[in-house]
Design a protein around this motif. Structure first.
Motif, short mmCIF file in Angstrom:
data_model
loop_
_atom_site.label_atom_id
_atom_site.label_comp_id
_atom_site.label_asym_id
_atom_site.label_seq_id
_atom_site.Cartn_x
_atom_site.Cartn_y
_atom_site.Cartn_z
N TRP A 170 75.17 74.04 13.08
CA TRP A 170 75.30 72.60 13.44
C TRP A 170 76.37 72.10 12.41
N SER A 171 77.20 71.10 12.83
CA SER A 171 77.80 70.10 11.43
C SER A 171 76.89 69.16 11.10
N PRO A 172 77.10 68.86 9.77
CA PRO A 172 76.20 68.00 9.12
C PRO A 172 75.70 66.70 9.95
N GLU A 173 76.75 66.26 10.66
CA GLU A 173 76.61 64.97 11.73
C GLU A 173 76.12 65.21 13.03
N GLY A 174 76.19 66.54 13.34
CA GLY A 174 75.60 67.14 14.69
C GLY A 174 76.36 67.10 15.79
N ASP A 175 77.54 66.41 15.54
CA ASP A 175 78.69 66.22 17.05
C ASP A 175 79.32 67.41 17.11
N LYS A 176 79.14 68.45 16.42
CA LYS A 176 80.09 69.85 16.86
C LYS A 176 79.24 70.84 16.04
N TYR A 177 79.47 72.08 16.73
CA TYR A 177 78.94 73.34 16.14
C TYR A 177 79.87 74.41 15.98
N VAL A 178 79.67 75.38 15.42
CA VAL A 178 80.74 76.45 15.11
C VAL A 178 79.82 77.79 15.25
N VAL A 179 80.66 78.64 15.97
CA VAL A 179 80.19 80.09 16.15
C VAL A 179 81.08 81.01 15.60
N VAL A 180 80.63 81.89 15.06
CA VAL A 180 81.42 82.97 14.16
C VAL A 180 81.19 84.40 14.96
N ILE A 181 82.35 84.99 15.47
CA ILE A 181 82.54 86.16 16.16
C ILE A 181 83.31 86.92 15.31
N GLY A 182 82.95 87.80 14.64
CA GLY A 182 83.87 88.82 13.98
C GLY A 182 84.73 88.18 12.98
N ASP A 183 86.03 87.88 13.04
CA ASP A 183 86.71 87.29 12.07
C ASP A 183 87.12 85.66 12.58
N LYS A 184 86.67 85.56 13.53
CA LYS A 184 87.08 84.01 13.67
C LYS A 184 86.04 83.23 14.05
N VAL A 185 86.19 81.88 13.90
CA VAL A 185 85.42 80.79 13.98
C VAL A 185 85.69 79.84 15.13
N ASP A 186 84.80 79.86 16.23
CA ASP A 186 85.05 78.97 17.16
C ASP A 186 84.49 77.61 17.08
N VAL A 187 85.11 76.32 17.11
CA VAL A 187 84.57 75.06 17.02
C VAL A 187 84.28 74.42 18.22
N TYR A 188 83.04 74.12 18.55
CA TYR A 188 82.73 73.68 19.99
C TYR A 188 82.25 71.96 19.79
N ASN A 189 82.73 71.25 20.61
CA ASN A 189 82.38 69.70 20.81
C ASN A 189 80.90 69.83 21.32
N LEU A 190 80.14 68.85 21.13
CA LEU A 190 78.85 68.93 21.58
C LEU A 190 78.67 68.51 22.96
N GLU A 191 79.49 67.18 23.09
CA GLU A 191 79.50 66.60 24.76
C GLU A 191 80.04 67.67 25.57
N THR A 192 81.01 68.21 25.46
CA THR A 192 81.80 69.13 26.23
C THR A 192 81.28 70.40 26.35
N ALA A 193 80.76 70.93 25.07
CA ALA A 193 80.43 72.41 25.00
C ALA A 193 81.62 73.25 25.17
N THR A 194 82.72 72.93 24.66
CA THR A 194 84.04 73.38 25.00
C THR A 194 84.62 73.72 23.36
N VAL A 195 85.28 74.93 23.35
CA VAL A 195 86.19 75.10 22.03
C VAL A 195 87.27 74.11 21.76
N THR A 196 87.07 73.63 20.71
CA THR A 196 88.19 72.44 20.52
C THR A 196 89.23 73.19 19.47
N SER A 197 88.82 74.06 18.73
CA SER A 197 89.69 74.87 17.70
C SER A 197 89.17 76.11 17.26
#
Length: 363
Positions: A170-197
Motif C-alpha cells: 500500500w502507499s502511505p496514504e492508502g489511496d493506491k497500491y503497487v504490485v511487483v511482477i518480475g522486473d515491473k511495478v504495476d500501480v493500482y488505483n484503489l477505487e477503480t482497482a485498475t492499473v494506472t501506470s
C-alpha cells in the motif's frame, strides 16, 4: 542525545543481526548490539514494531524478540513451510504469510493466533496492511491478488493476474497500491482497482519502499537503487549502492531528510542521506560489514509516544465492499480483530489446524 535507531537484518546463516546507530554530524557508525540465533534455517522475513522484532524462517517458525527487555520472547508455531512475509500493524497485531497459503493474524498482547485465513492455493509471497488496519492485500503463487476484510476475515476482492507477483504494498496514504511482477511495478488505483501506470526496471526487482506517497525506491538484481515517481513513471534518481545485487531496502526520516537503508548479498548495510525535494545524488552516511549473506532488512525506530489501545468494536462489519470498509475509518475507531475459524477457500479441501497452532514457547 539522538533518537534510538537500530538496523535489523536477517541472513542465510540463520542469524538475525541488530546494529545500533550513532547519528553524528559526520560519518554515522553502526555498532553490533545483538545477534539472534533462534532459527535452524535461513531467515526469510523480518518486521519491527514499537517493542518487538519478528523474524520468519524456512524452519516454519516465527521468532519474537522483546527489544524492551532485550530477551528472546518465544516462537509462534502455526505455519507449514517457509514464512515468506511478516508485517506489524501498529502495536497491536502481527500478520504473517507462508508457503502453506495461510494468512495469520496474531495478537501482540498474548501472541494468540486470532485468525488463520486460507488466503491462496499456493504460497503467500507478500502481504501489506492498509494504513487504516481494516484491509490487507496478499499476492500468491496462484496468480491472484486478494483484498481481505480484516474485520470479518473474509475475501473482499479477488483479481486474477497473469503472472506470479512477488511484492504487494500500500502507499502511505492508502489511496493506491503497487504490485511487483518480475522486473515491473504495476500501480493500482484503489477505487477503480485498475492499473494506472507501470514502471519497468532493468533487472528483476527484489525490494521496494515508499519514501513518499508518490516516490518509490526500487532495488533488485543489480547494484543500483532507483527512485521513481509512480505517477509519471520517471526515474528521478539512481545510484550505485553496492558491489553486488541489493537484496532489501528500508527507510526512516530524520528532522529534515530521509535516510534510505540498503542491504546486499555482499554483506554490507549502508545508510544514504536523501533530500526528497531536490533529489540530488544521495550521500553515504555510513556502512557496516556483517560478513553474512543478507536476505532481509528492517529499521527499528521506536517513538516516545505510545499508541493508544484499540477500541472495542461491538458489531463487526458485514459488507465486503472495499469503499464501505474504508468508510468506517471516518468514525476514527480502532478495530478489534476477533477470533474466527479458518476461512476455507471455495472448493478447497478442508485442512486440519496444527496442534499447538499459535502457541508461544517460552525460551
Amino acid at each position: 542525545m539522538g533518537p534510538v535507531i537500530e538496523l535489523i537484518a536477517g541472513s542465510y546463516e540463520q542469524i538475525a543481526f541488530g546494529y545500533r546507530l550513532s547519528t553524528g554530524e559526520e560519518e554515522w557508525t553502526a555498532t553490533a548490539d545483538f545477534t539472534h540465533h533462534a532459527h535452524t534455517a535461513s531467515v526469510s522475513a523480518v518486521a519491527t514494531s514499537e517493542r518487538y522484532i519478528a523474524t520468519g524462517s524456512r524452519d516454519e517458525t516465527i521468532q519474537i524478540y522483546d527489544m524492551k527487555k532485550r530477551i528472546e520472547h518465544g516462537a509462534l508455531l502455526h505455519h507449514d513451510g517457509t514464512i515468506s512475509c511478516l508485517e506489524f500493524y501498529g502495536t497491536s497485531h502481527l500478520l504473517s504469510g507462508g508457503q502453506d497459503g495461510l494468512l495469520c493474524v496474531w495478537s501482540t498482547k498474548n501472541w494468540e493466533c486470532l485468525k488463520s485465513i486460507r488466503a491462496h492455493k499456493g504460497q503467500v509471497t507478500s502481504l501489506s496492511v492498509h494504513p487504516s488496519g481494516k484491509l490487507a492485500l496478499t499476492v500468491g503463487t496462484d496468480k491472484t491478488l486478494r483484498t481481505w476484510n480484516l474485520i470479518d476475515g473474509r475475501s473482499a476482492f479477488i483479481k486474477n493476474i497473469k503472472q506470479n507477483a512477488v511484492i504487494v504494498k500500500w502507499s502511505p496514504e492508502g489511496d493506491k497500491y503497487v504490485v511487483v511482477i518480475g522486473d515491473k511495478v504495476d500501480v493500482y488505483n484503489l477505487e477503480t482497482a485498475t492499473v494506472t501506470s507501470t514502471i519497468i526496471s532493468p533487472k528483476r526487482i527484489s525490494s521496494i519502499k515508499f519514501l513518499t506517497n508518490s516516490i518509490l525506491a526500487i532495488a533488485g538484481d543489480d547494484e543500483t537503487v532507483r527512485l521513481c515517481d509512480i505517477n509519471t513513471q520517471k526515474v528521478l534518481c539512481e545510484f550505485e549502492a553496492h558491489e553486488t545485487r541489493v537484496k532489501s531496502v528500508d527507510s526512516f526520516t530524520m528532522d529534515d531528510f530521509c535516510v534510505l537503508v540498503t542491504a546486499s548479498n555482499d554483506g554490507f548495510i549502508k545508510m544514504w542521506k536523501l533530500n526528497l525535494e531536490s533529489l540530488e545524488p544521495p550521500v553515504l552516511l555510513g556502512k557496516v560489514n556483517t560478513t553474512a549473506r543478507l536476505t532481509c532488512l528492517a529499521v527499528w525506530k521506536p517513538t516516545t509516544l505510545q499508541e493508544p489501545p484499540p477500541e472495542v468494536k461491538t458489531e463487526p462489519a458485514t459488507s465486503h465492499d472495499i469503499k464501505d470498509i474504508l468508510a468506517l475509518e471516518k468514525k476514527r475507531k480502532r478495530v478489534r480483530i476477533s477470533t474466527v475459524e479458518v476461512v476455507q477457500e471455495d472448493h478447497a479441501s478442508p485442512k486440519k489446524k496444527k496442534d499447538g497452532g499459535g502457541k508461544k514457547q517460552k525460551t
